[in-house]
Scaffold this motif. Sequence first.
Motif, short mmCIF file in Angstrom:
data_model
loop_
_atom_site.label_atom_id
_atom_site.label_comp_id
_atom_site.label_asym_id
_atom_site.label_seq_id
_atom_site.Cartn_x
_atom_site.Cartn_y
_atom_site.Cartn_z
N LEU A 87 -40.25 15.01 12.13
CA LEU A 87 -39.36 14.30 13.05
C LEU A 87 -38.19 15.18 13.50
CD1 LEU A 87 -39.71 11.02 11.11
CD2 LEU A 87 -40.26 11.25 13.54
N ALA A 88 -38.30 16.47 13.27
CA ALA A 88 -37.30 17.44 13.72
C ALA A 88 -35.88 17.00 13.34
CB ALA A 88 -37.41 17.65 15.24
N LEU A 89 -35.72 16.59 12.09
CA LEU A 89 -34.40 16.17 11.62
C LEU A 89 -33.52 17.40 11.41
CD1 LEU A 89 -35.67 13.69 8.86
CD2 LEU A 89 -34.80 13.09 11.13
N THR A 90 -32.22 17.23 11.65
CA THR A 90 -31.30 18.34 11.37
C THR A 90 -31.04 18.36 9.86
OG1 THR A 90 -29.34 16.97 11.54
CG2 THR A 90 -30.14 17.97 13.59
N GLU A 91 -30.52 19.49 9.40
CA GLU A 91 -30.21 19.63 7.97
C GLU A 91 -29.24 18.53 7.54
OE1 GLU A 91 -29.45 23.44 5.16
OE2 GLU A 91 -30.82 23.38 6.84
N GLN A 92 -28.27 18.25 8.44
CA GLN A 92 -27.26 17.22 8.14
C GLN A 92 -27.92 15.84 7.97
OE1 GLN A 92 -24.43 17.19 11.30
NE2 GLN A 92 -22.78 16.38 10.01
N GLU A 93 -28.85 15.54 8.86
CA GLU A 93 -29.55 14.25 8.77
C GLU A 93 -30.35 14.17 7.48
OE1 GLU A 93 -30.30 13.22 13.51
OE2 GLU A 93 -31.60 14.67 12.51
N ILE A 94 -31.02 15.28 7.13
CA ILE A 94 -31.82 15.28 5.90
C ILE A 94 -30.92 15.06 4.68
CG2 ILE A 94 -33.22 16.74 4.38
CD1 ILE A 94 -34.44 17.97 6.94
N ASP A 95 -29.79 15.78 4.63
CA ASP A 95 -28.88 15.60 3.49
C ASP A 95 -28.38 14.16 3.41
OD1 ASP A 95 -29.23 18.20 2.79
OD2 ASP A 95 -27.41 18.94 3.77
N ALA A 96 -28.07 13.58 4.57
CA ALA A 96 -27.59 12.19 4.58
C ALA A 96 -28.68 11.25 4.08
CB ALA A 96 -27.15 11.81 5.99
N LEU A 97 -29.91 11.50 4.54
CA LEU A 97 -31.03 10.65 4.11
C LEU A 97 -31.22 10.72 2.59
CD1 LEU A 97 -33.72 11.26 6.88
CD2 LEU A 97 -32.85 9.03 6.15
N ILE A 98 -31.09 11.94 2.06
CA ILE A 98 -31.30 12.10 0.61
C ILE A 98 -30.24 11.31 -0.16
CG2 ILE A 98 -31.28 13.78 -1.29
CD1 ILE A 98 -32.62 15.76 0.63
N VAL A 99 -29.00 11.38 0.29
CA VAL A 99 -27.94 10.60 -0.38
C VAL A 99 -28.30 9.11 -0.35
CG1 VAL A 99 -25.52 9.88 -0.28
CG2 VAL A 99 -26.14 12.28 0.14
N TRP A 100 -28.73 8.63 0.81
CA TRP A 100 -29.06 7.21 0.92
C TRP A 100 -30.27 6.86 0.04
CZ3 TRP A 100 -33.54 5.26 3.72
CH2 TRP A 100 -33.64 3.88 3.62
N LEU A 101 -31.32 7.68 0.14
CA LEU A 101 -32.53 7.39 -0.65
C LEU A 101 -32.22 7.35 -2.14
CD1 LEU A 101 -35.15 9.55 1.31
CD2 LEU A 101 -35.28 7.07 0.95
N GLU A 102 -31.31 8.23 -2.58
CA GLU A 102 -31.03 8.28 -4.02
C GLU A 102 -30.15 7.13 -4.50
OE1 GLU A 102 -30.13 12.36 -5.22
OE2 GLU A 102 -32.31 12.47 -5.48
N THR A 103 -29.42 6.48 -3.58
CA THR A 103 -28.66 5.29 -4.00
C THR A 103 -29.59 4.09 -4.09
OG1 THR A 103 -28.17 4.70 -1.71
CG2 THR A 103 -26.51 6.03 -2.85
N ASN A 104 -30.77 4.24 -3.49
CA ASN A 104 -31.69 3.12 -3.32
C ASN A 104 -32.59 2.98 -4.55
OD1 ASN A 104 -33.15 1.16 -2.08
ND2 ASN A 104 -33.91 2.45 -0.43
N GLU A 105 -31.96 2.61 -5.69
CA GLU A 105 -32.72 2.62 -6.95
C GLU A 105 -33.52 1.35 -7.17
OE1 GLU A 105 -29.94 3.62 -10.05
OE2 GLU A 105 -30.69 5.66 -10.01
#
Length: 370
Positions: free
Chosen positions: A352-370
């Motif tokens: 999906l041609a995500l930017t590095e910033q978008e990927i980092d943001a997604l990871i933070v969100w995914l990891e809060t999603n326990e």
Amino acid sequence: MKLVGSSQCPYDAEPMVRIRRRIARISALVGSAVILGACAFTGSDPDQPLTTFEPSGPFAREIDDLFWLVFWIATAVFVLVMGGLVVILFAFRDRNKDGQKEPKQLHGNAKLEVLWTVIPALILAGIAVPTVSSVFNLTECGPDAMEIEVIGHQWWFEYYYPDYGIETANVMVMPEDQEVCALMTSDDVLHNFWIPALNGKRYLIPGQTTNLRLQADDPGEYWGHCAEFCGLSHSLMRARVQVVTDAEFEAWAAAQQEPAVWPAEGEPGYEGAQVFLNKGCIQCHTVNTDSEDGPAPLPREAFNGPDLTHFASRNTFAGAILPEQGESYEASLKRWLADPPEVKPGSFMPNLALTEQEIDALIVWLETNE
Ligand code: HEC
Ligand SMILES: [Cu+2]
């Protein structure tokens, strides 16, 4: 006239030497194959999570018992037949003596013919009894089994717990000493669900439901694999069963039934949640949340990727192939989000041609999603 086969001819000796060398080489090869094959019996090696020789529950044990029964019967037959053959070869060999009598010929002896037809038939019929009863017993679920639906996708397994309303992927969580009835089907092509420590293989067939009984004696992690070639990334379609105590299971189920927390502006994960909403992810994924700002639920039967509610409660993702051994969760998630088809050829999650910033943001969100 001199014949080519005479002892003076140099071409005569060579083929014999070559044949002898070839026999030596083949024997060495067969010998090492047998010796190396024995390594497969070292069962508990963690590098061999797919061994069938470490049954960890009653159904896998039933298969293992049957295997060893047939193995020992076959061994006895082998020893008797080969032993008989060796005895006969020696006892009746040509002793090169004058006046040696030709042994009695048995060809066409009706009694013997009947005997060596009937004995193998009886052995096979005997083996068929426990085999056929096992074939049925391994798939006919008991009345107290807990149902879990298993849906095969290219290239990951989805799990749905109808009694709990829990939707998850990649890791099937089940209580110890509890029979699970896996009700299996496929969303696309043929797959095959196989957790060697818990039972044998069984097909997942589009439009049909097949059953498989699973049960584990002890808590632990049991690995499996799709056992039917199902396209480009078939080899990257793994399965994992996490067996826990009853109390842990109830706690897990209660946590999974809770909706995901949807971060409000300023809360950790907010930016990632916005990327999730705005970058097309919700075409294929959903998180079950009661916040009005969250995504609309996707119907289960629509084409979709793994449900990401409580994604971070699972210790593996992408068909249970990530994180790879020695790789951190973040690093592998980064690799996945940056280019899924690079990690998993043919993956239905596009780059999906995500930017590095978008990927980092997604990871933070995914990891809060326990
Ligand atoms: C066209 C459908 C599609 C879109 C769009 C999509 N995904 Fe996926 N996603 C998938 C599929 C299919 C898988 C499973 C792939 C596999 O394991 O083979 C997957 C797997 C994942 C996984 C691993 C989940 C797990 O438990 O295995 C994550 C995390 C993920 N996607 C996040 C995202 C994010 C974030 C976006 C948006 C930036 C996104 N996806 C967009 C289809 C999609
Ligand atoms: Cu498969």
